[in-house]
Write a protein that holds these residues in place. Structure first.
Motif, short mmCIF file in Angstrom:
data_model
loop_
_atom_site.label_atom_id
_atom_site.label_comp_id
_atom_site.label_asym_id
_atom_site.label_seq_id
_atom_site.Cartn_x
_atom_site.Cartn_y
_atom_site.Cartn_z
N TYR A 290 -0.65 10.73 -2.65
CA TYR A 290 -2.38 11.27 -1.60
C TYR A 290 -3.35 11.86 -2.54
O TYR A 290 -3.15 12.36 -3.86
N VAL A 291 -5.13 11.89 -1.64
CA VAL A 291 -5.81 12.26 -2.50
C VAL A 291 -6.36 13.49 -1.50
O VAL A 291 -6.74 13.65 -0.84
N TYR A 292 -7.22 14.68 -2.65
CA TYR A 292 -8.02 15.43 -1.83
C TYR A 292 -8.84 16.33 -2.92
O TYR A 292 -8.40 17.07 -4.16
N ALA A 293 -9.94 15.97 -2.75
CA ALA A 293 -10.71 16.26 -4.65
C ALA A 293 -12.45 16.44 -3.66
O ALA A 293 -12.47 16.50 -2.69
N VAL A 294 -12.61 17.36 -4.46
CA VAL A 294 -14.21 18.09 -4.45
C VAL A 294 -14.53 16.50 -5.11
O VAL A 294 -15.37 17.15 -6.31
N THR A 295 -15.96 15.85 -3.93
CA THR A 295 -16.98 15.17 -3.79
C THR A 295 -17.69 14.41 -3.15
O THR A 295 -17.87 14.99 -2.06
N PRO A 296 -19.10 14.25 -3.28
CA PRO A 296 -20.15 14.52 -2.45
C PRO A 296 -19.27 12.75 -1.06
O PRO A 296 -20.09 12.99 -0.62
N ARG B 112 -17.54 10.17 1.58
CA ARG B 112 -16.70 10.89 2.37
C ARG B 112 -15.26 10.48 2.33
O ARG B 112 -15.50 9.25 1.10
N ALA B 113 -14.51 10.79 2.57
CA ALA B 113 -12.88 10.69 2.50
C ALA B 113 -12.49 8.93 2.97
O ALA B 113 -11.82 8.06 1.71
N SER C 221 -8.93 -0.45 -6.36
CA SER C 221 -9.20 -0.76 -7.85
C SER C 221 -7.58 0.13 -8.27
O SER C 221 -6.70 -0.55 -9.11
N MET C 222 -6.32 -0.22 -6.75
CA MET C 222 -4.95 -0.28 -7.07
C MET C 222 -4.00 -0.93 -6.27
O MET C 222 -3.99 -0.55 -5.77
N PRO C 223 -4.56 -2.29 -6.62
CA PRO C 223 -3.76 -3.24 -6.12
C PRO C 223 -2.38 -2.74 -4.86
O PRO C 223 -1.56 -2.73 -6.60
N GLY C 224 -1.85 -2.50 -3.96
CA GLY C 224 -0.55 -2.70 -4.05
C GLY C 224 0.48 -0.89 -3.43
O GLY C 224 1.25 -0.79 -3.54
N VAL C 225 -0.89 -0.52 -3.84
CA VAL C 225 -0.62 1.53 -3.73
C VAL C 225 -1.24 1.95 -2.30
O VAL C 225 -2.59 1.32 -1.97
N ASP C 226 -0.94 1.92 -1.70
CA ASP C 226 -1.37 3.14 -0.52
C ASP C 226 -1.76 4.48 -1.08
O ASP C 226 -1.50 5.20 -0.98
N VAL C 227 -3.27 4.34 -0.79
CA VAL C 227 -4.11 5.32 -0.68
C VAL C 227 -4.17 6.10 0.25
O VAL C 227 -4.69 5.57 1.09
N THR C 228 -4.43 7.20 0.77
CA THR C 228 -4.92 8.73 2.03
C THR C 228 -5.29 9.79 0.83
O THR C 228 -4.82 10.16 -0.37
N VAL C 229 -7.43 9.31 1.29
CA VAL C 229 -7.85 10.63 0.85
C VAL C 229 -8.11 11.87 1.85
O VAL C 229 -9.07 11.32 3.36
N PHE C 230 -7.75 12.77 1.51
CA PHE C 230 -7.93 13.95 2.88
C PHE C 230 -9.33 14.87 2.45
O PHE C 230 -9.34 14.65 1.11
#
Length: 279
Positions: free
Chosen positions: A76-82, A84-85, A95-104
């Motif tokens: 899970y990811v939450y970051a201050v970035t320009p 979009r999620a 960049s991370m095959p096999g990893v389920d990434v969720t950006v909030f």
């Protein structure tokens, strides 16, 4: 001759003629009587039907999608970035095959998901992890520093004496009730100011345009892009107290499946997160 007459009469009257299966029944019955120990032979399906069934089965095997294993780990990811999620999510996943990434895109959603369905790891600014009582296991750094400078940006003249009386805008890093105290710490004042939280960096510019806030707190790395998007003149203060910890990673379960992949994130992705390496 008599048999033929009966058949002709039956045909004229519309009576059904016995089919091949009906004619075969007495033969099978006679076989059963002759060989009482043997089971009756089942009626054989036509060869054409057997061939069609085999062909259909082969076709289904060919068009069926291959079975793939589920994701090995979740992040899970939450970051201050320009970004979009969804855009950041896609870049990290590639960049991370096999990893389920969720950006909030919202801090509240990030925290709710962590409690409801904990991932293997969570990535966010250190103040967010601190508000969750989590310590960093991997700390992001930029130019050797684990904190980044925040700037005080306003369309009006600013002095340090007036900081406690202004209305501020900031991208959310802690829960709503804790944000005013957090901002007071960044400003170096004792009184808690009025703070309006936003979810995106671009929203800070709108707060100044519509005079919803007197000043906003902006990560220094966004300064040039922020100024280029507006024709307004800004007053900018860099306060020694306005420093915020860079993104960090906390592992909520076995770190082995994810740590190596996180350490190998490309430089471009790390730049989107505001860091250039992990320590």
């Amino acid at each position: 001759m008599l048999r033929n007459n009966h058949l002709a009469a039956a045909a004229r009257s519309g009576a059904p003629r016995p089919d091949s299966s009906t004619r075969a029944a007495p033969v099978r019955l006679e076989e059963a009587r002759r060989w009482p120990g043997q089971p009756l032979r089942p009626a054989r399906a036509p060869a054409a039907l057997v061939a069609a069934a085999l062909l259909l089965g082969c076709c289904l095997l060919l068009i069926s999608p291959p079975t793939t294993a589920g994701p090995q780990a979740t992040l899970y990811v939450y970051a201050v970035t320009p970004l979009r999620a969804r855009a950041l999510e896609q870049k990290i996943e590639e960049s991370m095959p096999g990893v389920d990434v969720t950006v909030f895109g919202k801090l509240s959603d990030f925290k709710t998901a962590l409690e409801a369905s904990p991932p293997n790891a969570a990535l966010s600014p250190t103040p967010v992890l601190a508000s969750l009582n989590r310590a960093p296991d991997l700390q992001g750094v930029r130019a050797g520093s684990d904190v980044e400078q925040y700037l005080l940006v306003s369309t009006r003249s600013l002095t340090k004496d007036m900081l406690a009386s202004l209305r501020y805008g900031m991208v959310d890093l802690v829960e709503r009730r804790a944000l005013p105290k957090f901002v007071a710490g960044l400003l170096g004042v004792s009184a808690t100011p009025d703070v309006q939280r936003v979810t995106k960096v671009e929203d800070l510019l709108q707060l100044l345009q519509f005079q919803t806030a007197d000043a906003v707190l902006l990560p220094e790395r966004f300064r040039s892009d922020f100024e280029s998007k507006s024709k307004m003149s800004f007053t900018i203060l860099s306060l020694p107290t306005a420093r915020v910890g860079h993104v960090a990673v906390t592992f909520l379960s076995d770190r082995q499946p994810l740590e190596n992949a996180i350490r190998k994130l490309p430089k471009a992705v790390l730049a989107d997160l505001g860091v250039d390496e992990w320590k």
